[in-house]
Design a protein around this motif. Structure first.
Motif, PDB file in Angstrom:
ATOM      1  N   VAL A 266       0.833  -1.208   0.000  1.00 16.18           N
ATOM      2  CA  VAL A 266       0.000   0.000   0.000  1.00 16.18           C
ATOM      3  C   VAL A 266       0.874   1.268   0.000  1.00 16.18           C
ATOM      4  N   ALA A 267       2.166   1.075   0.303  1.00 11.14           N
ATOM      5  CA  ALA A 267       3.075   2.230   0.272  1.00 11.14           C
ATOM      6  C   ALA A 267       3.729   2.417  -1.086  1.00 11.14           C
ATOM      7  N   THR A 268       3.424   1.531  -2.055  1.00 14.66           N
ATOM      8  CA  THR A 268       4.022   1.668  -3.384  1.00 14.66           C
ATOM      9  C   THR A 268       3.771   3.076  -3.904  1.00 14.66           C
ATOM     10  N   PRO A 269       4.820   3.762  -4.338  1.00 17.77           N
ATOM     11  CA  PRO A 269       4.689   5.204  -4.624  1.00 17.77           C
ATOM     12  C   PRO A 269       4.018   5.502  -5.966  1.00 17.77           C
ATOM     13  N   CYS A 270       2.912   4.776  -6.244  1.00 11.39           N
ATOM     14  CA  CYS A 270       2.218   5.037  -7.506  1.00 11.39           C
ATOM     15  C   CYS A 270       1.663   6.457  -7.578  1.00 11.39           C
ATOM     16  N   PRO A 271       1.151   7.032  -6.494  1.00 13.05           N
ATOM     17  CA  PRO A 271       0.730   8.433  -6.594  1.00 13.05           C
ATOM     18  C   PRO A 271       1.876   9.356  -6.997  1.00 13.05           C
ATOM     19  N   LEU A 272       3.066   9.069  -6.461  1.00 19.88           N
ATOM     20  CA  LEU A 272       4.216   9.882  -6.852  1.00 19.88           C
ATOM     21  C   LEU A 272       4.600   9.617  -8.298  1.00 19.88           C
ATOM     22  N   LEU A 273       4.503   8.349  -8.722  1.00 17.34           N
ATOM     23  CA  LEU A 273       4.901   7.998 -10.080  1.00 17.34           C
ATOM     24  C   LEU A 273       3.910   8.493 -11.116  1.00 17.34           C
ATOM     25  N   LEU A 274       2.627   8.565 -10.753  1.00 21.95           N
ATOM     26  CA  LEU A 274       1.589   8.867 -11.727  1.00 21.95           C
ATOM     27  C   LEU A 274       1.056  10.291 -11.656  1.00 21.95           C
ATOM     28  N   ALA A 275       0.940  10.842 -10.455  1.00 26.11           N
ATOM     29  CA  ALA A 275       0.258  12.132 -10.296  1.00 26.11           C
ATOM     30  C   ALA A 275       0.903  13.228 -11.130  1.00 26.11           C
ATOM     31  N   ALA A 276       2.211  13.391 -10.961  1.00 23.05           N
ATOM     32  CA  ALA A 276       2.884  14.477 -11.691  1.00 23.05           C
ATOM     33  C   ALA A 276       2.856  14.265 -13.202  1.00 23.05           C
ATOM     34  N   PRO A 277       3.208  13.046 -13.722  1.00 21.07           N
ATOM     35  CA  PRO A 277       3.143  12.868 -15.176  1.00 21.07           C
ATOM     36  C   PRO A 277       1.763  13.108 -15.760  1.00 21.07           C
ATOM     37  N   VAL A 278       0.709  12.613 -15.089  1.00 21.28           N
ATOM     38  CA  VAL A 278      -0.647  12.808 -15.606  1.00 21.28           C
ATOM     39  C   VAL A 278      -1.007  14.293 -15.596  1.00 21.28           C
ATOM     40  N   LEU A 560       0.918  18.965  -7.360  1.00 15.84           N
ATOM     41  CA  LEU A 560       1.251  18.904  -5.933  1.00 15.84           C
ATOM     42  C   LEU A 560       0.044  18.484  -5.097  1.00 15.84           C
ATOM     43  N   GLN A 561      -1.127  19.002  -5.439  1.00 11.86           N
ATOM     44  CA  GLN A 561      -2.330  18.586  -4.716  1.00 11.86           C
ATOM     45  C   GLN A 561      -2.548  17.084  -4.866  1.00 11.86           C
ATOM     46  N   SER A 562      -2.329  16.585  -6.084  1.00  2.07           N
ATOM     47  CA  SER A 562      -2.535  15.157  -6.337  1.00  2.07           C
ATOM     48  C   SER A 562      -1.505  14.316  -5.599  1.00  2.07           C
ATOM     49  N   ILE A 563      -0.254  14.779  -5.578  1.00  2.00           N
ATOM     50  CA  ILE A 563       0.798  14.050  -4.864  1.00  2.00           C
ATOM     51  C   ILE A 563       0.478  13.973  -3.375  1.00  2.00           C
ATOM     52  N   ILE A 567      -0.262  10.728  -1.144  1.00  2.00           N
ATOM     53  CA  ILE A 567       0.561  10.411   0.025  1.00  2.00           C
ATOM     54  C   ILE A 567      -0.313  10.247   1.260  1.00  2.00           C
ATOM     55  N   ALA A 568      -1.270  11.164   1.442  1.00  2.00           N
ATOM     56  CA  ALA A 568      -2.135  11.095   2.630  1.00  2.00           C
ATOM     57  C   ALA A 568      -2.930   9.796   2.656  1.00  2.00           C
ATOM     58  N   LEU A 569      -3.523   9.439   1.499  1.00  2.00           N
ATOM     59  CA  LEU A 569      -4.292   8.191   1.459  1.00  2.00           C
ATOM     60  C   LEU A 569      -3.394   6.980   1.665  1.00  2.00           C
ATOM     61  N   SER A 570      -2.176   7.017   1.108  1.00  2.00           N
ATOM     62  CA  SER A 570      -1.241   5.899   1.281  1.00  2.00           C
ATOM     63  C   SER A 570      -0.822   5.751   2.734  1.00  2.00           C
ATOM     64  N   VAL A 571      -0.595   6.873   3.407  1.00  2.00           N
ATOM     65  CA  VAL A 571      -0.202   6.820   4.824  1.00  2.00           C
ATOM     66  C   VAL A 571      -1.317   6.184   5.660  1.00  2.00           C
ATOM     67  N   VAL A 572      -2.570   6.567   5.375  1.00  2.00           N
ATOM     68  CA  VAL A 572      -3.699   5.971   6.105  1.00  2.00           C
ATOM     69  C   VAL A 572      -3.731   4.466   5.885  1.00  2.00           C
ATOM     70  N   LEU A 573      -3.557   4.036   4.626  1.00  2.00           N
ATOM     71  CA  LEU A 573      -3.566   2.604   4.323  1.00  2.00           C
ATOM     72  C   LEU A 573      -2.380   1.886   4.971  1.00  2.00           C
ATOM     73  N   MET A 574      -1.218   2.554   4.989  1.00  2.00           N
ATOM     74  CA  MET A 574      -0.042   1.939   5.620  1.00  2.00           C
ATOM     75  C   MET A 574      -0.267   1.690   7.100  1.00  2.00           C
ATOM     76  N   VAL A 575      -0.866   2.641   7.775  1.00  6.75           N
ATOM     77  CA  VAL A 575      -1.123   2.491   9.211  1.00  6.75           C
ATOM     78  C   VAL A 575      -2.086   1.322   9.451  1.00  6.75           C
ATOM     79  N   ILE A 576      -3.122   1.244   8.597  1.00  3.91           N
ATOM     80  CA  ILE A 576      -4.084   0.137   8.743  1.00  3.91           C
ATOM     81  C   ILE A 576      -3.407  -1.200   8.458  1.00  3.91           C
ATOM     82  N   LEU A 596      -6.424   5.679  -8.765  1.00  5.53           N
ATOM     83  CA  LEU A 596      -7.520   6.215  -9.564  1.00  5.53           C
ATOM     84  C   LEU A 596      -7.929   7.605  -9.067  1.00  5.53           C
ATOM     85  N   ILE A 597      -8.040   7.743  -7.760  1.00  3.97           N
ATOM     86  CA  ILE A 597      -8.394   9.053  -7.186  1.00  3.97           C
ATOM     87  C   ILE A 597      -7.329  10.087  -7.536  1.00  3.97           C
TER      88      ILE A 597
END
Length: 645
Positions: A266-278, A560-563, A567-576, A596-597
């Protein structure tokens, strides 16, 4: 099919991942679960090794990216048997890199257009017979006599042997009006001959001429430009350290290695990998809809942070073509009568200003006379005989030969006068100038409102003309009489960065390449400038520079908003996941929801709605309506020359 092959060759890891996924799906349908596990796991190991090579190369260059965490997650999911999650991670890793590469447009080739435009052929004259022989420009030697036909590019630097000739040097020096040369004067390679064939003696080889010097400057400037750091990489270190720390704690406290993999999935940095390019792809698409071609994601980011803007004068702040600005009649003639007579005579002239006079006459709907006879003294003027009388149009010295009472008219910076005599009597003058663009001043003010408050004009034109234009558009710092190398040095010396350079001519190509963001006015500018630039404005509209900066700022804000959302959603999932509440496969699916979000939010950078709103406001307030902002523009300041900036 051919497009698929091109895509597969350019992005082999993405294509291989999709192919492996389809093959695994087929095997799963036939109940071959073990084969699917071995296929996905083996492919994951290969993908991790391939990505590791790129990661090591980045580390050697001193760059730490987000790939490390993805590689660790791939290995961890393989070790704990979550092979579906393995393939999903590989797909996100390779797909993000492909998106970023596509958005970056790495195929830009700065030197191609310069090399294509470089003079290839020279007409060498035999000193005895006078016959011209075509030879490659590279074979011209110092001392060779060369013929330059009308409208041809001068192949090498030379010394004029003809009595007089006129050359268009606007793409080299920025001088918008044709430059007249006399016998013995130097002529620069890359300048364009006028309407009269000229003879010159080569004073340099092609390799040592001015045009090749500009090519060398572009090459040096491009190679010295600092590489762009990916936006996502700036968050890679803290995100990676935080994820590994949390995963390690989960493993240590639970004594279960699967917990480590579950957190990393759940920590895989897909938001970092995808958010900025998209987001950057959306921003580049938005820019293209606005007639702006942006050659890379890093360009949009640099535009968003720009602090200084540098302008060329001719063809950038001005229209780049001489136009009739005033008709000054004398001796009882009206303005229309003077312009009618002058245009009637200029019909028979090959001078570049003749077209301006004819255009002004046509705009006023004036009927021209047909001459009984006409003759032209090249670069000096034209004489024509009509029923109303004999008309002379040209330089003051040419008019004085037949009208001794002719006197020089007052000229402001950037103006040029043509004098008219009728039957030996001074009839008046016609003033031409390179007009400042209607929206140039508003564009400079709008850039200041967007944060690009430092401005500078660099031009090869005369100081008086440069100051005159700078005062009209509100530019503070001016450096005139600049060669291409002077412009490069001036931009490199600027301290408030990033620096935007806006230009259009061949002489601007080196400085466009060395600036943090080079913007070429590509509608009528040279191909060399367009290829050397990071941004090409396809419309002849300087206000698109403002729009490019605004799009850059909007794009980076959305990225930046997307990143941060990812990150925030990933952190929540990581804690769970650290408490063992999310299995690895479920975590991979949850991560896909986060992706997707993130992607949907990043797509807001396309900005169709924002552009539509601004278009409606512009239609109400006018094309040059100022930016919607509460910040007041800085008070206009008189321009200064050679002030350190």
């Amino acid at each position: 099919m051919s497009r698929l092959l091109v895509f597969a060759r350019r992005y082999p890891l993405v294509a291989a991942t999709v192919l492996v996924g389809l093959l695994g799906l087929a095997l799963g349908i036939f109940g071959q679960a073990d084969a699917v596990r071995w296929l996905f796991s083996g492919f994951g190991i290969v993908a991790a090794l391939v990505s590791s090579v790129g990661m090591v190369r980045q580390l050697v260059r001193g760059s730490f990216g987000v790939d490390l965490l993805a590689i660790i997650a791939i290995v961890a999911t393989i070790l704990v048997g979550e092979y579906v999650a393995t393939l999903l991670i590989v797909l996100m890793l390779s797909g993000g890199a492909a998106l970023e590469d596509y958005a970056a447009g790495r195929a830009a080739r700065e030197l191609d257009a310069l090399l294509k435009r470089a003079p290839q052929i020279a007409h060498r004259l035999d000193p005895d017979s006078g016959e011209a022989t075509d030879v490659p420009a590279t074979e011209v030697r110092v001392g060779d006599l060369l013929l330059v036909r009308p409208s041809e590019i001068v192949p090498v630097d030379g010394q004029l042997q003809s009595d007089t000739a006129a050359f268009d040097e606007s793409s080299l020096t920025g001088e918008s009006l044709p430059v007249e040369r006399s016998v013995g004067d130097p002529v620069l390679s890359g300048s364009i001959n006028g309407q009269i064939a000229a003879t010159l003696m080569a004073t340099a080889t092609a390799a040592n001429s001015q045009y090749q010097h500009i090519i060398a400057l572009v090459e040096e400037a491009s190679s010295s430009k600092a590489p762009v750091v990916r936006l996502a990489d700036r968050y890679a270190v803290p995100f990676t350290v935080g994820a590994l720390t949390l995963a390690g704690l989960a493993w240590a406290l639970s004594n279960d290695p699967v917990r480590f993999a579950e957190v990393l999935v759940v920590a895989t940095p897909c938001p970092l990998l995808l958010a900025a390019p998209v987001a950057f792809m959306g921003g580049m698409s938005r820019a293209a809809r606005n007639g702006i071609i942006v050659k890379g994601a890093g360009v949009l980011e640099a535009l968003s942070r720009a602090k200084t803007v540098v302008f060329d004068k001719t063809g950038t702040l001005t229209y780049g073509t001489p136009a009739i600005s005033e008709v000054r009649p004398e001796a009882g003639f009206s303005a229309d009568e003077l312009l009618t007579l002058a245009a009637s005579a200029e019909q028979y002239s090959s001078h570049v200003l003749a077209a301006s006079v004819l255009g002004a006459a046509h705009e006023r709907g004036l009927a021209l006379h047909t001459a009984d006879s006409a003759s032209e003294a090249a670069t000096f003027g034209v004489e024509a005989r009509f029923a109303p009388g004999t008309v002379r149009v040209g330089k003051l010295s040419f008019i004085n030969d037949g009208a001794a009472d002719a006197t020089a008219t007052h000229l402001a910076g950037g103006e040029l006068a043509m004098y008219v005599a009728v039957d030996g009597r001074f009839a008046g003058s016609i003033v031409a100038s390179d007009r400042v663009r209607d929206n140039a001043r508003q564009s400079v003010a709008d850039l200041a409102r967007l944060g690009v408050r430092e401005n500078l004009m660099l031009t090869g034109d005369a100081r008086a003309t440069a100051l005159h234009v700078a005062g009209q558009v509100g530019i503070v710092h001016v450096r005139a009489d600049c060669l291409p190398s002077d412009k490069v040095d001036a931009v490199r010396a600027l301290t408030r960065r990033p620096v935007i350079m806006v230009g259009d001519g061949v002489n601007d190509a080196p400085v466009l390449a060395v600036a943090d963001v080079g913007i070429a006015m590509g509608a009528k500018g040279s191909t060399a400038a367009s290829e050397s630039a990071d941004v090409v404005i396809l419309l002849d509209d300087i206000s698109r520079t403002v729009r490019a900066v605004r799009i850059g700022q909007d794009t980076v804000r959305v990225a930046l908003q997307s990143i941060w959302l990812g990150i925030a959603l990933s952190v929540v999932l990581m804690v769970i996941a650290a408490f063992g509440l999310i299995p690895a496969t479920a975590g991979a699916i949850s991560q896909e929801v986060v992706d997707l979000i993130t992607i949907l939010n990043a797509l807001r950078a396309i900005g169709g709605r924002r552009d539509a709103v601004r278009a409606r406001r512009a239609s109400v307030g006018g094309a040059s309506a100022p930016l919607e902002t509460s910040e007041r523009a800085d008070r206009p300041v008189l321009p200064t020359v050679d002030r350190p900036v």
